[in-house]
Design an enzyme around this catalytic site. Sequence first.
Site, PDB file in Angstrom:
ATOM      1  N   ARG A  71       0.768  -1.238  -0.152  1.00 30.65           N
ATOM      2  CA  ARG A  71      -0.154   0.131  -0.121  1.00 30.65           C
ATOM      3  C   ARG A  71       0.882   1.227  -0.020  1.00 30.65           C
ATOM      4  O   ARG A  71       0.637   2.353  -0.777  1.00 30.65           O
ATOM      5  CB  ARG A  71      -0.897   0.232   1.169  1.00 30.65           C
ATOM      6  CG  ARG A  71      -2.115  -0.794   1.015  1.00 30.65           C
ATOM      7  CD  ARG A  71      -2.740  -1.338   2.326  1.00 30.65           C
ATOM      8  NE  ARG A  71      -1.680  -2.022   2.815  1.00 30.65           N
ATOM      9  CZ  ARG A  71      -1.629  -3.381   2.470  1.00 30.65           C
ATOM     10  NH1 ARG A  71      -2.467  -3.971   1.551  1.00 30.65           N
ATOM     11  NH2 ARG A  71      -0.755  -4.310   2.971  1.00 30.65           N
ATOM     12  N   THR A  72       1.866   1.335   0.817  1.00 32.82           N
ATOM     13  CA  THR A  72       2.752   2.540   0.858  1.00 32.82           C
ATOM     14  C   THR A  72       3.259   3.159  -0.487  1.00 32.82           C
ATOM     15  O   THR A  72       3.111   4.026  -0.850  1.00 32.82           O
ATOM     16  CB  THR A  72       3.726   2.387   2.015  1.00 32.82           C
ATOM     17  OG1 THR A  72       2.918   2.069   3.222  1.00 32.82           O
ATOM     18  CG2 THR A  72       4.452   3.788   2.286  1.00 32.82           C
ATOM     19  N   ARG A  84      11.691   3.546   3.135  1.00 36.84           N
ATOM     20  CA  ARG A  84      11.540   2.462   3.997  1.00 36.84           C
ATOM     21  C   ARG A  84      12.608   1.963   4.241  1.00 36.84           C
ATOM     22  O   ARG A  84      13.436   1.359   3.414  1.00 36.84           O
ATOM     23  CB  ARG A  84      10.238   1.671   3.437  1.00 36.84           C
ATOM     24  CG  ARG A  84      10.084   0.484   4.594  1.00 36.84           C
ATOM     25  CD  ARG A  84       8.872  -0.294   4.293  1.00 36.84           C
ATOM     26  NE  ARG A  84       7.902   0.545   4.418  1.00 36.84           N
ATOM     27  CZ  ARG A  84       6.566  -0.021   4.536  1.00 36.84           C
ATOM     28  NH1 ARG A  84       6.290  -1.366   4.206  1.00 36.84           N
ATOM     29  NH2 ARG A  84       5.475   0.941   4.732  1.00 36.84           N
ATOM     30  N   HIS A 124       6.095   5.332  11.302  1.00 35.74           N
ATOM     31  CA  HIS A 124       5.443   5.423   9.952  1.00 35.74           C
ATOM     32  C   HIS A 124       4.662   6.760  10.126  1.00 35.74           C
ATOM     33  O   HIS A 124       3.505   6.407   9.978  1.00 35.74           O
ATOM     34  CB  HIS A 124       4.816   4.044   9.747  1.00 35.74           C
ATOM     35  CG  HIS A 124       4.395   3.730   8.429  1.00 35.74           C
ATOM     36  ND1 HIS A 124       4.253   4.694   7.291  1.00 35.74           N
ATOM     37  CD2 HIS A 124       3.984   2.691   8.056  1.00 35.74           C
ATOM     38  CE1 HIS A 124       4.095   4.162   6.237  1.00 35.74           C
ATOM     39  NE2 HIS A 124       3.682   2.872   6.621  1.00 35.74           N
ATOM     40  N   LYS A 174      25.133  -5.067  -3.586  1.00 34.13           N
ATOM     41  CA  LYS A 174      26.921  -5.032  -3.697  1.00 34.13           C
ATOM     42  C   LYS A 174      27.399  -4.479  -2.278  1.00 34.13           C
ATOM     43  O   LYS A 174      28.605  -4.512  -2.204  1.00 34.13           O
ATOM     44  CB  LYS A 174      27.132  -4.334  -4.787  1.00 34.13           C
ATOM     45  CG  LYS A 174      26.702  -4.879  -6.204  1.00 34.13           C
ATOM     46  CD  LYS A 174      27.260  -4.093  -7.359  1.00 34.13           C
ATOM     47  CE  LYS A 174      26.426  -4.292  -8.556  1.00 34.13           C
ATOM     48  NZ  LYS A 174      26.634  -3.301  -9.586  1.00 34.13           N
TER      49      LYS A 174
END
Lengths: 311, 153
Positions: free
Chosen positions: A59-60, A109, A137, A88
């Site tokens: 959703r985000t 995120r 959040h 890497k």
Amino acid sequence: MPNNHLYDHDIVSIKDFTKQDLEFIFRSTDKISTLRPNEKSELGKGRTLGYIFYEPSTRTRMSFEAAMASLGGSSIGIFDPKSSSIEKGESLADTIRIIDLYSDVIILRHPLDGSSRFAGELSRNPIINAGSGSEEHPTQAMLDLYTMLKEKKKINNLTIGIVGDLKYGRTVYSLLYALANYNVEVHLISPSILGIRKESIYDIRKKLKLYEHSQLEDILPKLDVIYVTRIQRERFPDIQEYEKVKGTYTIDNNILTKAKPDVSIMHPMPRMEEISHSIDDTNNAIYFKQAAYGKELRAALLALVLNENPI
Amino acid sequence: MSDSSQLLVRRIKDGTVIDHIESAKALVVLRALDITGREGNVITVALNVPSSKHGKKDIIKVENRFLETGETNKLALIAPHASINIIKDYKLVEKRKIQLPDSIVGIFRCPNLKCITNSEEHISSTIDILDKEEIILKCRYCARTLTSDELVF
């Protein structure tokens, strides 16, 4: 729109937002969501949203991308770190500096607490925290409050139950800090092993009327909103302990018969077995509306961050 | 500076004397102030010196370096009762107590293992002091509220 404090600023923590700021965002969301498509698409025209998701998201990420598209802008980014130079060993700092070169606003995120604040110090363009560790959040909390405002017509004087994993769920902490701006009664319902981290609510422990319970039934008839979070199986050191509590807070038709008829059920999603599918079509279930409001509110945030006077 | 224990180590002509350090904390103080000895000036460290006030104390004398208030205030959480004496030409020209600063950068580690400051990123820990009376601290990055006992050095 004067006094747009969000213009060219990071959105790192809900703690940085006053009640006035939040209400400004809610009013802006109302206004921007009713603009005609051709007016709305001017707000992000020629601008690029860059996203980096070190953790999974449905959703985000999709709501930010959809929001940016609705503003006439485009999105680029990394949603699978394994397909980028992160695999890497490239540092977060370097990854931020690079995406900063290609974007006008960055959505991040990351699994570590404080990652967005760090990224904000490195980036020239605004950073929006889309989830940092078990800490924050902030845009979820904003959309949660906006959902309450739209669906309950108020935030003040609501009695809200927050149920489930209160220890590790980052949405819970941002939500509590956002609610601390209002006159609400909050009941925290969780097994003791997943109780709230006291050290993470130090600033608001005297501002909020907070009560803790282990049984939902103890407080159920009083609640106007039940905010359900997923009990995360992976957090339990003993799987038998998980088995004991996993069904404890399942919201189903039987639970609804003991609650207020107009109780609203919210969930930041993804939901597992904590909300029965049988209640999806009831008027009480507002979690899909909540996800829809998420796109509208995030569009407003992007418009406010990218434009000094968006409307 | 009238304490007879001062005679255990020689007087200094110019520099800083950190006195009344809690017993056995002098080495931690040196580390907090980033005094390594590589600077080349004479540094005298005395541990467990008899003290009429505290029973035992530590003393550090740093010659030819005048520690600034901003530097010595870093000691507020390690040696809160220490006094700073600035010596010029064998005379005490300034005596000051340690005051808790608004924030402390790079001295302590946040105890939250999931904090970005404990990762491999190039970042200095920053501890903000929320409440100077009760000594309530907060990591500027992960926002966790802490007491001084929880800090990792």
